[in-house]
Design a protein around this motif. Structure first.
Motif, short mmCIF file in Angstrom:
data_model
loop_
_atom_site.label_atom_id
_atom_site.label_comp_id
_atom_site.label_asym_id
_atom_site.label_seq_id
_atom_site.Cartn_x
_atom_site.Cartn_y
_atom_site.Cartn_z
N ASP A 1 0.81 -1.22 0.00
CA ASP A 1 0.00 0.00 0.00
C ASP A 1 0.84 1.27 0.00
OD1 ASP A 1 -2.36 -1.48 0.06
OD2 ASP A 1 -2.40 -1.56 2.25
N PHE A 2 2.16 1.16 0.21
CA PHE A 2 3.05 2.32 0.21
C PHE A 2 2.46 3.50 0.98
CE2 PHE A 2 4.36 -0.28 -3.34
CZ PHE A 2 5.74 -0.20 -3.32
N PRO A 3 2.11 3.30 2.24
CA PRO A 3 1.41 4.36 2.99
C PRO A 3 2.27 5.61 3.17
CG PRO A 3 2.13 2.58 4.46
CD PRO A 3 2.36 2.10 3.07
N ASN A 4 1.75 6.73 2.71
CA ASN A 4 2.38 8.05 2.84
C ASN A 4 3.69 8.17 2.07
OD1 ASN A 4 0.36 9.02 4.69
ND2 ASN A 4 1.35 7.79 6.29
N TRP A 5 3.99 7.26 1.19
CA TRP A 5 5.22 7.34 0.41
C TRP A 5 5.09 8.42 -0.66
CZ3 TRP A 5 9.06 3.02 -0.74
CH2 TRP A 5 9.19 2.15 0.37
N ARG A 6 6.15 9.18 -0.81
CA ARG A 6 6.28 10.12 -1.92
C ARG A 6 7.74 10.14 -2.36
NH1 ARG A 6 3.73 15.91 -1.22
NH2 ARG A 6 4.32 15.85 -3.41
N GLY A 7 7.97 10.45 -3.63
CA GLY A 7 9.36 10.48 -4.06
C GLY A 7 9.50 10.69 -5.55
N TYR A 8 10.65 10.30 -6.05
CA TYR A 8 10.91 10.45 -7.48
C TYR A 8 11.72 9.25 -7.97
CZ TYR A 8 15.43 12.23 -5.82
OH TYR A 8 16.64 12.35 -5.19
N PHE A 9 11.53 8.97 -9.26
CA PHE A 9 12.15 7.79 -9.86
C PHE A 9 13.10 8.21 -10.96
CE2 PHE A 9 11.76 4.30 -13.12
CZ PHE A 9 12.54 3.38 -12.42
N HIS A 10 14.36 7.75 -10.85
CA HIS A 10 15.33 7.91 -11.94
C HIS A 10 15.08 6.79 -12.95
CE1 HIS A 10 18.19 10.77 -9.96
NE2 HIS A 10 17.67 10.24 -8.87
N ARG A 11 14.64 7.14 -14.14
CA ARG A 11 14.39 6.10 -15.14
C ARG A 11 15.66 5.36 -15.53
NH1 ARG A 11 9.40 7.14 -17.99
NH2 ARG A 11 8.61 9.25 -17.64
N SER A 12 16.75 6.09 -15.64
CA SER A 12 18.03 5.50 -16.05
C SER A 12 19.16 6.32 -15.45
CB SER A 12 18.15 5.49 -17.58
OG SER A 12 18.12 6.82 -18.09
N GLY A 13 20.40 5.84 -15.64
CA GLY A 13 21.53 6.52 -15.05
C GLY A 13 21.68 6.25 -13.57
N ALA A 14 21.04 5.19 -13.10
CA ALA A 14 21.14 4.79 -11.69
C ALA A 14 20.70 3.33 -11.60
CB ALA A 14 20.27 5.67 -10.80
N GLY A 15 21.18 2.66 -10.58
CA GLY A 15 20.84 1.26 -10.40
C GLY A 15 21.72 0.64 -9.34
N TRP A 16 22.30 -0.53 -9.67
CA TRP A 16 23.12 -1.20 -8.67
C TRP A 16 24.28 -1.93 -9.34
CZ3 TRP A 16 23.62 -6.64 -8.52
CH2 TRP A 16 22.73 -7.36 -9.34
N ALA A 17 25.30 -2.22 -8.54
CA ALA A 17 26.44 -3.01 -9.00
C ALA A 17 26.59 -4.24 -8.13
CB ALA A 17 27.72 -2.18 -8.94
N HIS A 18 27.05 -5.33 -8.74
CA HIS A 18 27.38 -6.51 -7.95
C HIS A 18 28.72 -6.23 -7.27
CE1 HIS A 18 28.12 -10.49 -6.54
NE2 HIS A 18 27.01 -10.97 -7.08
N ALA A 19 28.62 -5.83 -6.02
CA ALA A 19 29.77 -5.25 -5.32
C ALA A 19 30.92 -6.24 -5.16
CB ALA A 19 29.32 -4.72 -3.96
N ARG A 20 30.61 -7.44 -4.65
CA ARG A 20 31.68 -8.40 -4.39
C ARG A 20 32.41 -8.77 -5.67
NH1 ARG A 20 28.78 -12.35 -2.17
NH2 ARG A 20 28.88 -11.24 -0.18
N ASN A 21 31.68 -9.03 -6.73
CA ASN A 21 32.31 -9.42 -7.98
C ASN A 21 33.14 -8.28 -8.57
OD1 ASN A 21 31.12 -11.88 -7.65
ND2 ASN A 21 29.66 -11.68 -9.33
N ALA A 22 32.65 -7.05 -8.44
CA ALA A 22 33.42 -5.90 -8.94
C ALA A 22 34.69 -5.71 -8.13
CB ALA A 22 32.56 -4.64 -8.90
N LEU A 23 34.60 -5.91 -6.82
CA LEU A 23 35.77 -5.78 -5.96
C LEU A 23 36.80 -6.85 -6.28
CD1 LEU A 23 37.14 -4.42 -3.54
CD2 LEU A 23 35.78 -5.87 -2.03
N VAL A 24 36.34 -8.09 -6.47
CA VAL A 24 37.25 -9.18 -6.83
C VAL A 24 37.90 -8.91 -8.18
CG1 VAL A 24 37.35 -11.62 -7.46
CG2 VAL A 24 36.13 -10.91 -5.39
N ALA A 25 37.13 -8.37 -9.12
CA ALA A 25 37.69 -8.05 -10.44
C ALA A 25 38.81 -7.02 -10.32
CB ALA A 25 36.59 -7.53 -11.37
N ALA A 26 38.61 -6.01 -9.47
CA ALA A 26 39.64 -4.99 -9.27
C ALA A 26 40.91 -5.61 -8.68
CB ALA A 26 39.12 -3.88 -8.37
N VAL A 27 40.73 -6.51 -7.71
CA VAL A 27 41.87 -7.16 -7.08
C VAL A 27 42.62 -8.03 -8.09
CG1 VAL A 27 42.54 -8.88 -5.35
CG2 VAL A 27 40.92 -7.09 -4.76
N LYS A 28 41.89 -8.82 -8.84
CA LYS A 28 42.53 -9.72 -9.81
C LYS A 28 43.29 -8.94 -10.88
CE LYS A 28 39.68 -13.87 -9.34
NZ LYS A 28 38.75 -14.81 -10.00
#
Length: 438
Positions: free
Chosen positions: A142-169
């Motif tokens: 029901d998202f009670p009292n929620w308000r906000g804004y949505f970035h359609r693109s240019g934002a998201g997530w990264a697989h942190a552990r795999n990216a960190l391991v890639a940097a180390v390797k």
């Protein structure tokens, strides 16, 4: 101070910033770089050893000059996630919802959305607006009292552990030596000589002398150096919920859902098919008195969360994805970072120990800079940090004077105060998981 490409360079810490520094040193042609860490890479206590981390170009300052500089740093990092072949495979441009429920939370978001000015931002104010962000039936709450804004693109997530391991390797491939595990990688003290730092000593008794030393030990940095109250190790809490193979496809492409007063969650990762959920709050400390009586927060590893955190996670799910609110957790952990009083970084050559370079104070927002932050730390080695950036991230004991250790630093959630693990009465009892293997 003269530094050659063959100078002996020692990095304390193989977490996000230490690994990024190692990578950038190697990419610039430095050939004698060693990294020490008490845990196998990726470290079990590193905040970067995680499945999902939010990636966006958002910033946390309010001062106009600070906003400009942080925007620049965020753009540099985002350029890496989008275009560096090493990091690009781990970034998922799913979109990002930023939201709140109270007027104070909405003020903190600080964005007045006008679609005619930025078509990439969409304002959301009704429950059906939020439900439409995902495939039908995923966001059923029901998202009670929620308000906000949505970035359609240019934002998201990264697989942190795999990216960190890639940097180390990649750093290893370019010649960086990583010495990890206890006792051989566990630093017990820096080597102080003639008002300078000349390396470190590990728990096995080995002396690691270096011409230049980098302090990139994250939340543990204050155990090796007096930061004049500039650092406060602070912990956050996260859990995972495992999905069936059929459910994974259903929840795929879910954007990052973030309410700065409730918490956030992501689409399931492709490896384990788990959704990660974090309850939002100003953080936990583990406060103790140092030998001189100064308060300090000491980080520790634990793959459980307080039961009060579990309750907050389930409350968040009941408002957003109630079908998952009572599911058992497949994993949980506390995640440490080090807050500065102004939430800005400390990247500088130490003014009283000229052979010591600081890369500290990620302030709960440091991972997204993995592709680029090491470049700024190496710039500090080479004396190339632009003056405006230096003024923002310099060593500055003045900001630590009379520090309020309970300052929420503008964060919301839970009881809207900084908590302490000494007050936790009950923890979850979830089967532990080894997350420290490369």
């Amino acid at each position: 101070m003269t530094v050659s490409k063959s100078s002996s360079l020692l990095i304390i810490g193989a977490g996000t910033w230490g690994s990024s520094t190692a990578l950038h040193l190697a990419r610039r042609g430095y050939t004698n770089v060693t990294v020490l860490d008490p845990y196998p890479v990726p470290s079990a206590i590193s905040a970067g050893n995680d499945v999902n981390k939010i990636i966006s170009s958002g910033q946390y300052s309010t001062n106009k000059d600070e906003i400009e500089i942080n925007d620049l740093l965020a753009r540099q990092a985002f350029e890496g996630w989008n275009n560096d072949p090493l990091f690009k495979p781990y970034y998922h441009d799913t979109g990002l919802l930023m939201s709140a429920c109270t007027s104070a939370g909405l003020d903190r978001l600080g964005v007045k959305v006008r679609p005619e000015d930025d078509s990439n931002l969409v304002e959301l104010s009704k429950p059906e607006d939020f439900r439409q962000l995902a495939p039908s039936g995923v966001l059923r709450g029901d998202f009670p009292n929620w308000r906000g804004y949505f970035h359609r693109s240019g934002a998201g997530w990264a697989h942190a552990r795999n990216a960190l391991v890639a940097a180390v390797k990649e750093a290893q491939r370019l010649g960086v030596k990583f010495v990890t595990g206890t006792p051989q990688g566990k630093v017990i003290t820096l080597i102080f000589e003639n008002n300078d730092v000349k390396g470190a000593v590990t728990a096995d008794g080995k002396i690691w002398r270096a011409e230049q030393t980098f302090m990139c030990a994250g939340a543990s940095a204050g155990q090796f150096l007096d930061f004049k109250q500039q650092l406060r190790p602070t912990a956050w809490t996260l859990v995972h919920i495992a999905l069936s193979p059929e459910e994974r496809a259903f929840y795929k492409n879910l954007p990052v859902i973030f309410n700065i007063e409730k918490g956030f969650f992501f689409e399931p990762d492709e490896e384990n098919g788990e959704i990660k959920i974090c309850d939002e709050h100003p953080g936990y400390t583990n406060m103790k008195k140092s030998a001189d009586g100064t308060p300090q927060s000491i980080p520790f590893e634990r793959t459980q969360v307080p039961k009060e955190s579990e309750a907050r996670v389930r409350a968040l799910l009941s408002e957003t994805m109630p079908q998952l609110a009572n599911r058992p957790f497949s994993f949980a952990r506390i995640c440490w970072c080090a807050d500065t009083p102004n939430r800005e970084f400390i990247i500088d050559r130490h003014p009283h120990h000229p052979s010591l370079i600081l890369g500290c104070g990620a302030s709960g927002r440091g991972f997204k800079y993995l592709p680029s932050i090491g470049g700024i730390i190496v710039d500090a080695l080479e004396g190339k940090v632009p003056q405006k950036i230096h003024d923002l991230v310099k060593w500055d004991p003045e900001i630590g004077k009379n520090r309020n250790w309970k300052d929420t630093l503008g964060r919301f959630g839970g009881p809207n105060r900084v908590m302490d693990f000494h007050d936790v009465k009950e923890w979850t009892n979830i089967r532990p998981r080894d997350i420290s293997k490369l």
